[in-house]
Motif scaffolding. Structure first.
Motif, PDB file in Angstrom:
ATOM      1  N   CYS A   9       0.796  -1.230   0.000  1.00  0.00           N
ATOM      2  CA  CYS A   9       0.000   0.000   0.000  1.00  0.00           C
ATOM      3  C   CYS A   9       0.823   1.272   0.000  1.00  0.00           C
ATOM      4  CB  CYS A   9      -0.941   0.001   1.207  1.00  0.00           C
ATOM      5  SG  CYS A   9      -0.086   0.123   2.809  1.00  0.00           S
ATOM      6  N   SER A  10       2.136   1.189   0.248  1.00  0.00           N
ATOM      7  CA  SER A  10       2.975   2.377   0.380  1.00  0.00           C
ATOM      8  C   SER A  10       2.346   3.316   1.417  1.00  0.00           C
ATOM      9  CB  SER A  10       3.191   3.050  -0.971  1.00  0.00           C
ATOM     10  OG  SER A  10       4.101   4.131  -0.870  1.00  0.00           O
ATOM     11  N   GLU A  11       2.141   4.575   1.078  1.00  0.00           N
ATOM     12  CA  GLU A  11       1.625   5.536   2.053  1.00  0.00           C
ATOM     13  C   GLU A  11       0.103   5.656   2.029  1.00  0.00           C
ATOM     14  OE1 GLU A  11       3.826   9.178   1.780  1.00  0.00           O
ATOM     15  OE2 GLU A  11       5.736   8.150   1.989  1.00  0.00           O
ATOM     16  N   GLY A  12      -0.557   4.691   1.372  1.00  0.00           N
ATOM     17  CA  GLY A  12      -1.992   4.535   1.526  1.00  0.00           C
ATOM     18  C   GLY A  12      -2.878   5.364   0.626  1.00  0.00           C
ATOM     19  N   THR A  13      -2.338   5.958  -0.443  1.00  0.00           N
ATOM     20  CA  THR A  13      -3.181   6.779  -1.321  1.00  0.00           C
ATOM     21  C   THR A  13      -4.338   5.973  -1.901  1.00  0.00           C
ATOM     22  OG1 THR A  13      -1.302   8.200  -1.891  1.00  0.00           O
ATOM     23  CG2 THR A  13      -3.205   8.240  -3.376  1.00  0.00           C
ATOM     24  N   PHE A  14      -4.028   4.819  -2.498  1.00  0.00           N
ATOM     25  CA  PHE A  14      -5.102   3.993  -3.063  1.00  0.00           C
ATOM     26  C   PHE A  14      -5.948   3.371  -1.963  1.00  0.00           C
ATOM     27  CE2 PHE A  14      -6.803  -0.114  -4.375  1.00  0.00           C
ATOM     28  CZ  PHE A  14      -7.603   0.282  -5.435  1.00  0.00           C
ATOM     29  N   THR A  15      -5.339   2.964  -0.873  1.00  0.00           N
ATOM     30  CA  THR A  15      -6.079   2.337   0.225  1.00  0.00           C
ATOM     31  C   THR A  15      -7.217   3.229   0.691  1.00  0.00           C
ATOM     32  OG1 THR A  15      -3.900   1.542   0.945  1.00  0.00           O
ATOM     33  CG2 THR A  15      -5.767   1.049   2.368  1.00  0.00           C
ATOM     34  N   LEU A  16      -6.948   4.512   0.823  1.00  0.00           N
ATOM     35  CA  LEU A  16      -7.974   5.440   1.291  1.00  0.00           C
ATOM     36  C   LEU A  16      -9.043   5.679   0.235  1.00  0.00           C
ATOM     37  CD1 LEU A  16      -5.792   7.983   3.292  1.00  0.00           C
ATOM     38  CD2 LEU A  16      -7.094   6.014   4.136  1.00  0.00           C
ATOM     39  N   ARG A  62       8.084   2.845   7.697  1.00  0.00           N
ATOM     40  CA  ARG A  62       7.998   4.297   7.525  1.00  0.00           C
ATOM     41  C   ARG A  62       6.776   4.657   6.675  1.00  0.00           C
ATOM     42  NH1 ARG A  62      13.497   6.918   5.792  1.00  0.00           N
ATOM     43  NH2 ARG A  62      13.895   6.660   8.024  1.00  0.00           N
ATOM     44  N   ALA A  63       6.533   3.885   5.625  1.00  0.00           N
ATOM     45  CA  ALA A  63       5.395   4.172   4.749  1.00  0.00           C
ATOM     46  C   ALA A  63       4.069   4.008   5.481  1.00  0.00           C
ATOM     47  CB  ALA A  63       5.441   3.267   3.516  1.00  0.00           C
ATOM     48  N   VAL A  64       3.900   2.910   6.209  1.00  0.00           N
ATOM     49  CA  VAL A  64       2.605   2.683   6.857  1.00  0.00           C
ATOM     50  C   VAL A  64       2.393   3.635   8.023  1.00  0.00           C
ATOM     51  CG1 VAL A  64       2.432   0.290   6.075  1.00  0.00           C
ATOM     52  CG2 VAL A  64       3.460   0.779   8.302  1.00  0.00           C
ATOM     53  N   ALA A  65       3.458   4.116   8.642  1.00  0.00           N
ATOM     54  CA  ALA A  65       3.298   5.119   9.691  1.00  0.00           C
ATOM     55  C   ALA A  65       2.718   6.404   9.103  1.00  0.00           C
ATOM     56  CB  ALA A  65       4.633   5.395  10.368  1.00  0.00           C
ATOM     57  N   ARG A  66       3.206   6.791   7.931  1.00  0.00           N
ATOM     58  CA  ARG A  66       2.650   7.979   7.277  1.00  0.00           C
ATOM     59  C   ARG A  66       1.200   7.724   6.846  1.00  0.00           C
ATOM     60  NH1 ARG A  66       7.853   8.717   3.826  1.00  0.00           N
ATOM     61  NH2 ARG A  66       9.161   9.969   5.223  1.00  0.00           N
ATOM     62  N   ALA A  67       0.943   6.519   6.336  1.00  0.00           N
ATOM     63  CA  ALA A  67      -0.416   6.188   5.910  1.00  0.00           C
ATOM     64  C   ALA A  67      -1.391   6.276   7.082  1.00  0.00           C
ATOM     65  CB  ALA A  67      -0.437   4.788   5.298  1.00  0.00           C
ATOM     66  N   ALA A 106      -4.810   8.757   7.714  1.00  0.00           N
ATOM     67  CA  ALA A 106      -6.036   7.999   7.453  1.00  0.00           C
ATOM     68  C   ALA A 106      -7.238   8.524   8.217  1.00  0.00           C
ATOM     69  CB  ALA A 106      -5.821   6.526   7.787  1.00  0.00           C
ATOM     70  N   GLY A 107      -7.031   9.095   9.393  1.00  0.00           N
ATOM     71  CA  GLY A 107      -8.159   9.583  10.171  1.00  0.00           C
ATOM     72  C   GLY A 107      -9.149   8.504  10.543  1.00  0.00           C
ATOM     73  N   GLY A 108      -8.671   7.271  10.693  1.00  0.00           N
ATOM     74  CA  GLY A 108      -9.539   6.169  11.078  1.00  0.00           C
ATOM     75  C   GLY A 108     -10.294   5.520   9.936  1.00  0.00           C
ATOM     76  N   ARG A 109     -10.109   6.011   8.707  1.00  0.00           N
ATOM     77  CA  ARG A 109     -10.836   5.430   7.572  1.00  0.00           C
ATOM     78  C   ARG A 109     -10.318   4.050   7.205  1.00  0.00           C
ATOM     79  NH1 ARG A 109     -10.268   9.373   2.790  1.00  0.00           N
ATOM     80  NH2 ARG A 109      -8.432  10.119   3.935  1.00  0.00           N
ATOM     81  N   ALA A 110      -9.071   3.749   7.542  1.00  0.00           N
ATOM     82  CA  ALA A 110      -8.461   2.448   7.247  1.00  0.00           C
ATOM     83  C   ALA A 110      -7.401   2.170   8.288  1.00  0.00           C
ATOM     84  CB  ALA A 110      -7.844   2.445   5.845  1.00  0.00           C
ATOM     85  N   ALA A 111      -7.057   0.895   8.429  1.00  0.00           N
ATOM     86  CA  ALA A 111      -5.981   0.478   9.332  1.00  0.00           C
ATOM     87  C   ALA A 111      -4.763   0.105   8.499  1.00  0.00           C
ATOM     88  CB  ALA A 111      -6.427  -0.707  10.178  1.00  0.00           C
ATOM     89  N   PHE A 112      -3.574   0.301   9.057  1.00  0.00           N
ATOM     90  CA  PHE A 112      -2.339   0.014   8.338  1.00  0.00           C
ATOM     91  C   PHE A 112      -1.381  -0.757   9.238  1.00  0.00           C
ATOM     92  CE2 PHE A 112      -4.156   3.649   6.228  1.00  0.00           C
ATOM     93  CZ  PHE A 112      -3.970   3.350   4.887  1.00  0.00           C
ATOM     94  N   ALA A 113      -0.611  -1.653   8.604  1.00  0.00           N
ATOM     95  CA  ALA A 113       0.358  -2.450   9.352  1.00  0.00           C
ATOM     96  C   ALA A 113       1.566  -2.737   8.469  1.00  0.00           C
ATOM     97  CB  ALA A 113      -0.266  -3.765   9.813  1.00  0.00           C
ATOM     98  N   ALA A 114       2.735  -2.758   9.084  1.00  0.00           N
ATOM     99  CA  ALA A 114       3.950  -3.163   8.381  1.00  0.00           C
ATOM    100  C   ALA A 114       3.993  -4.682   8.354  1.00  0.00           C
ATOM    101  CB  ALA A 114       5.188  -2.605   9.084  1.00  0.00           C
ATOM    102  N   ALA A 115       4.059  -5.254   7.154  1.00  0.00           N
ATOM    103  CA  ALA A 115       4.071  -6.707   7.018  1.00  0.00           C
ATOM    104  C   ALA A 115       4.725  -7.086   5.702  1.00  0.00           C
ATOM    105  CB  ALA A 115       2.652  -7.278   7.078  1.00  0.00           C
ATOM    106  N   ASP A 116       5.517  -8.141   5.742  1.00  0.00           N
ATOM    107  CA  ASP A 116       6.116  -8.747   4.552  1.00  0.00           C
ATOM    108  C   ASP A 116       5.170  -9.836   4.094  1.00  0.00           C
ATOM    109  OD1 ASP A 116       7.588 -10.253   2.745  1.00  0.00           O
ATOM    110  OD2 ASP A 116       8.920 -11.080   4.289  1.00  0.00           O
TER     111      ASP A 116
END
Length: 213
Positions: A74-81, A100-105, A109-119
């Motif tokens: 998802c990188s920094e979550g542009t499409f995810t949101l 680093r990317a998911v922390a920015r995402a 996000a403002g609670g619209r989606a959840a993000f996690a660092a995962a391989d």
């Protein structure tokens, strides 16, 4: 036709896939944390080409009762949101190898989606999903054996009758999607090749058999 830098880029990541899967995952985490040393390194949030690709990807899905949605890479979550806005009733999760990317995402996000660092080659994102997206990611996994593993992993994240949508450059997508195309547990339900924005890409959609995995 890919440029010389593109070919060298692909060769580099193909070489890294000679590492064991766990070692490759650790390398990718370090690399993409470094790559995200500045925000939005691919200009996902401002590039008209990316906006067109996101719109095409979402339109390939259409409507549906999706309770859980996953965005892999998802990188920094542009499409995810954008997916979260398109399906406001769903729980939407974005995963990326870069912390680093998911922390920015998560911060935007403002609670619209959840993000996690995962391989995703080695780690489960948590449960199964009715809709899974994966875009511009599979060429980073490298050679054919690892691409087969990545394809199997994406399928394993699907709930019964779940939908998988993958988006990659065309005609490279023919190679990147070939193990999904040949998976007997998946039915290919659509493919759209878009050549109208200077850099052709393909959006391919699959559905998992009702028995699950």
């Amino acid at each position: 036709m890919r440029t010389l830098p593109d070919r060298l880029h692909r060769t580099f990541f193909r070489t890294m896939s000679l590492l064991p899967a766990g070692g490759q995952g650790r390398f990718l985490q370090r690399y993409f944390d470094w790559f995200h040393r500045r925000p939005d390194p691919w200009r996902h949030s401002v590039d008209p080409y990316e906006a067109a690709k996101y719109d095409t990807t979402l339109r390939s899905v259409g409507g549906g009762d999706f309770r859980r949605i996953l965005d892999v890479g998802c990188s920094e979550g542009t499409f995810t949101l954008l997916a979260a806005d398109a399906y406001p009733g769903a729980d939407v999760v974005g995963v990326d190898v870069s912390q680093r990317a998911v922390a920015r995402a998560a911060a935007r996000a403002g609670g619209r989606a959840a993000f996690a660092a995962a391989d995703f080659l080695n780690q489960d994102p948590g449960g199964r999903f009715d809709l899974v997206f994966c875009a511009e990611t599979l060429y980073y996994v490298g050679r054919e054996e690892r691409l087969r593993l990545a394809s199997e992993r994406l399928r394993s994240f699907l709930a019964p009758r779940g939908t998988l949508v993958v988006t990659h450059p065309w005609p490279e997508a023919r190679r990147l999607h070939r193990f999904l195309d040949g998976d007997p547990m998946l039915s290919k339900i659509g493919e759209h090749v878009d050549a109208g924005h200077g850099r052709p890409f393909a959006v391919s959609s699959y559905r998992l058999a009702g028995a699950g995995v």
